[in-house]
Scaffold this active site. Structure first.
Site, PDB file in Angstrom:
ATOM      1  N   ALA A  90       0.875  -1.246  -0.151  1.00  0.00           N
ATOM      2  CA  ALA A  90      -0.016  -0.006   0.013  1.00  0.00           C
ATOM      3  C   ALA A  90       0.939   1.044  -0.006  1.00  0.00           C
ATOM      4  O   ALA A  90       0.558   2.214  -0.639  1.00  0.00           O
ATOM      5  CB  ALA A  90      -0.962  -0.099   1.381  1.00  0.00           C
ATOM      6  N   CYS A  91       1.832   1.277   0.834  1.00  0.00           N
ATOM      7  CA  CYS A  91       2.767   2.294   0.710  1.00  0.00           C
ATOM      8  C   CYS A  91       3.417   2.638  -0.430  1.00  0.00           C
ATOM      9  O   CYS A  91       3.477   3.718  -1.068  1.00  0.00           O
ATOM     10  CB  CYS A  91       3.928   2.136   1.778  1.00  0.00           C
ATOM     11  SG  CYS A  91       3.212   2.213   3.641  1.00  0.00           S
ATOM     12  N   SER A  92       4.081   1.436  -1.113  1.00  0.00           N
ATOM     13  CA  SER A  92       4.853   1.559  -2.436  1.00  0.00           C
ATOM     14  C   SER A  92       3.906   1.739  -3.497  1.00  0.00           C
ATOM     15  O   SER A  92       4.343   2.704  -4.518  1.00  0.00           O
ATOM     16  CB  SER A  92       5.452   0.420  -2.653  1.00  0.00           C
ATOM     17  OG  SER A  92       6.578   0.325  -1.664  1.00  0.00           O
TER      18      SER A  92
END
Length: 186
Positions: free
Chosen positions: A75-77
């Site tokens: 989700a972050c990347s």
């Protein structure tokens, strides 16, 4: 004098009292509009490159701090940080990504293909190795029994103008990517 008190050595009594004092019934205070960013030593790229985010943003007209649960997480990347990479305001607004990771991981993440373009638009990646910054921001959650394995940052975004917080956005479930995207924050 009670029997219990006399049967427990003094050092153990003190240790028990000390331990009990560490527990509080009130939750950590969330950073709020009008607050200053806490002064904490973070690391950028290596353990020797210390950054005090409070001092970094001092004197800036505007800055954004983006808290993420983990470097390299899907989700972050794939979702969260790319919204800041592709938002036009990011180039004119100093943006700092903070995670409870070590500086080596944060450096590798910022240089990864997944975040191609992050450094070109000036996004800086800071390691909060001990979680001290996250704690002082009131933005922690414990994932020791889940996939992350330890205390982590909630997913959040904070806008700072002239040294004071003007906007705080956090994901209600700590990790989702709905409220903290660049288009909603900037």
């Amino acid at each position: 004098m009670s029997l219990l008190r006399t049967s427990i050595p003094r050092r153990l009594q003190l240790a028990r009292v000390s331990t009990l004092r560490q527990f509080h019934s009130s939750p950590a205070r969330l950073i709020a509009v009008g607050d200053a960013i806490p002064s904490v030593q973070l690391k950028e790229d290596s353990p020797g490159n210390v950054v005090d985010l409070a001092k970094e943003i001092e004197g800036l007209k505007k800055a954004v701090i983006v808290g993420v649960p983990a470097a390299f997480s899907p989700a972050c990347s794939a979702k969260h940080i790319p919204t800041f990479i592709h938002h036009k305001a990011t180039e004119s607004t100093p943006t700092f990504v903070v995670a409870v990771n070590d500086p080596f991981v944060m450096k590798a993440w910022k240089e990864s293909d997944a975040l191609n373009g992050a450094t070109k638009v000036g996004i800086r990646f800071l390691a909060d190795s001990t979680g001290e910054f996250a704690k002082k921001m009131g933005m922690t959650f414990d994932k020791s029994v889940d996939i992350f394995g330890t205390l982590r940052n909630k997913r959040y975004a904070v806008v700072v103008e002239d040294g004071k917080v003007t906007k705080v956005v956090e994901e209600p479930d700590n990790t989702g990517v709905n409220e903290t995207t660049a288009d909603k924050v900037l």
